[in-house]
Design an enzyme around this catalytic site. Structure first.
Site, short mmCIF file in Angstrom:
data_model
loop_
_atom_site.label_atom_id
_atom_site.label_comp_id
_atom_site.label_asym_id
_atom_site.label_seq_id
_atom_site.Cartn_x
_atom_site.Cartn_y
_atom_site.Cartn_z
N CYS A 328 0.87 -1.19 0.00
CA CYS A 328 0.00 0.00 0.00
C CYS A 328 0.90 1.23 0.00
CB CYS A 328 -0.92 0.01 1.21
SG CYS A 328 -1.84 -1.53 1.46
N GLY A 333 6.26 7.77 0.74
CA GLY A 333 7.32 8.09 1.68
C GLY A 333 8.09 6.87 2.16
N CYS A 451 -1.11 3.77 11.09
CA CYS A 451 -0.91 5.03 11.79
C CYS A 451 -2.12 5.26 12.69
CB CYS A 451 -0.73 6.19 10.82
SG CYS A 451 -0.16 7.70 11.64
#
Length: 519
Positions: A328, A333, A451
């Site tokens: 994903c 980043g 996250c």
């Protein structure tokens, strides 16, 4: 709520914010309507400001205008503040000081929205949902200046009313002036004491004090306990969510350097090698940032990527290089960091992203890494395990989640999310993890990352996957994070999974589980 702010009456303006004379105005035509066809405020307080008409501010201060435009974009277009703000700053050509003021005003008004709305509801003679949304955003901007920034009250009032007069209309500016004068009569702490007077529900009290929806307060308290922390840390955690985050930088291993950033005032990071902490500003002026070899990335994201890259996996046949997968990958980043690490070790990386526009961002993020190291796939991650069974040595599956671990960086998200999001995302998270486990080789490792600290998105998903199969084992993710960090002990592990926290580690609340497929 955070009380950080600017130390002047307004960016580029005298601290006084205008003269303070009191003038008499003649009777106004109360039948006139504003540009939207709404009648002027008919409340008992009719003065626009305490200044005479000739002395009232009639223009929008650029920094406050930027903040207003950001709040409008968030409300009208469902935009993300961190994406809208830089473009608005450039468009209005703000200098560094004004940009800092606009950033604090935008983020602070968005973070504090729930608490400010509770205060404003005590000062307005109608339900807030009956106000023009633009007027409500202007009131939130004024409230944040008055209650949480080092802006003199007269300057906050004058400049906010001037902003409203310039971009909304004269009629609404009278309402805004009247309401903000009521707000300015008390300090933030005095308002909070008034709001919680007689309140016994500790969740409601924490919600008001720390400007988080009540369901998030409950969820965060539950998450602390689930990951081995005391529930009494809830106030510290919510306060950390409201603190302006420091900008984290990473130099891509073997490709980038932090020298330019350090010369520009950044300081070396204390948790992971190749990282630095920056005071912000326009980092695009740094050549290494423009080249993509130095990137903005939270240190928690750096740690989970490095931990997965460092876990031991069985050596392959001589001449065969490791194959890595970022399932994903958008917006790229972690993929860029993994790509640089893969290049150093002679491995290759496949970065998958289902959305074409985000796949393009992944390619741009990876552009600084030599092209023979990586490839971008545009497609559903749930299909990768079926199409490539047992192909990869390391798989990162950073699943879509509620984002509760990054509330400090996404100030508007706390008011957008709902418990329903957790229920909606759960099946997708399980399907993506199942695909990752199908795609990894026997002996290989999957890093499951979110996250979010919410147990429904972290521990529950991992436990469900491991219980269904007898060929999986959990590795010690806390020890892996410790090994990937600079000397010291993060203490992020609980059981065999690991959870980082903003109030403990100064990172986003990243969760990591490392799952090995038994050989």
């Amino acid at each position: 709520m955070s009380g950080t702010g600017n130390n002047a009456g307004g960016p580029g303006k005298p601290a006084g914010g205008g003269q303070r004379g009191r003038g008499k105005g003649g009777p106004r035509d109360t039948s006139r309507r504003n540009a939207q066809g709404r009648e002027r405020n008919r409340g008992p307080q009719r003065n626009y400001t305490e200044s005479a008409p000739s002395q009232r501010t009639r223009r929008a201060d650029p920094a406050r205008l930027v903040a207003f435009e950001v709040l409008r974009a968030v409300a009208q277009e469902d935009a993300y503040a961190n994406l809208v703000l830089p473009a608005r700053i450039r468009n209005h050509r703000l200098d560094k000081r004004d940009a800092g003021f606009a950033t604090e005003l935008s983020y602070g008004a968005l973070r504090g929205q729930g608490t400010y709305d509770a205060i404003l509801s005590r000062c307005v003679d109608r339900p807030l949902d009956r106000l023009d949304p633009a007027v409500l955003d202007a009131l939130r901007i004024g409230a944040h200046q008055l209650l949480a920034m080092r802006v003199p009250a007269h300057a906050a009032l004058d400049q906010t009313v001037g902003l409203a007069r310039a971009v909304i209309g004269a009629g609404p500016s009278a309402l805004i002036n009247a309401v903000l004068r009521k707000v300015s009569a008390r300090s933030l702490e005095e308002w909070l004491e008034l709001l919680i007077a007689g309140e016994s529900d500790q969740t409601r009290i924490a919600s008001l004090r720390h400007a988080h929806p009540e369901w998030i307060v409950r969820a965060m308290r539950q998450a602390l306990v689930a990951h081995g922390r005391p529930a009494t840390e809830i106030d510290d955690l919510l306060s950390a969510d409201n603190a302006a985050p420091v900008v984290n930088l990473v130099a891509l291993p073997g490709l980038g350097s932090l020298d330019e950033a350090l010369d520009d005032g950044a300081t070396p990071g204390e948790l992971v090698e190749g990282s630095a902490l920056s005071s912000g500003g326009d980092l695009g002026r740094l050549s290494s940032v423009r080249a993509g070899t130095t990137r903005v990335q939270d240190v928690g994201s750096q740690l989970v990527a490095r931990a997965l890259a460092a876990v031991e996996v069985p050596a392959g046949e001589p001449g065969n290089h490791e194959a890595w997968l970022d399932l994903c990958a958008g917006p790229g980043g972690k993929a860029a960091l993994l790509g640089a690490l893969a290049r150093e070790r002679g491995a290759t990386l496949l970065a998958n992203e289902p959305a074409p526009h985000r796949a393009k961002l992944v390619s741009q993020a990876l552009a600084a890494v030599p092209g023979d190291t990586w490839q971008v796939r545009t497609g559903d991650g749930r299909d990768v395990g079926t199409e490539n069974p047992g192909r990869f040595d390391r798989v990162l599956v950073d699943v879509p989640c509620s984002g509760l671990g990054a509330l400090r960086r996404r100030p508007e998200s706390r008011w957008r999310r709902s418990p329903k999001d957790l229920a909606d995302l759960g099946p997708l998270q399980r399907e993506l993890l199942a695909s990752a486990l199908a795609a990894v080789k026997p002996g290989g490792v999957v890093g499951y990352v979110t996250c979010s600290p919410h147990p429904a998105e972290t521990i529950a998903v991992v436990e469900d996957a491991v219980k269904k199969r007898d060929d999986l084992e959990l590795l010690d993710a806390g020890a892996a994070l410790d090994a990937a960090s600079l000397p010291g002990h993060l203490g992020a592990g609980h059981g065999l999974t690991a959870q980082l926290w903003p109030h403990i580690h100064g990172t986003d609340a990243m969760f990591l589980a490392l799952i090995r497929k038994k050989a």
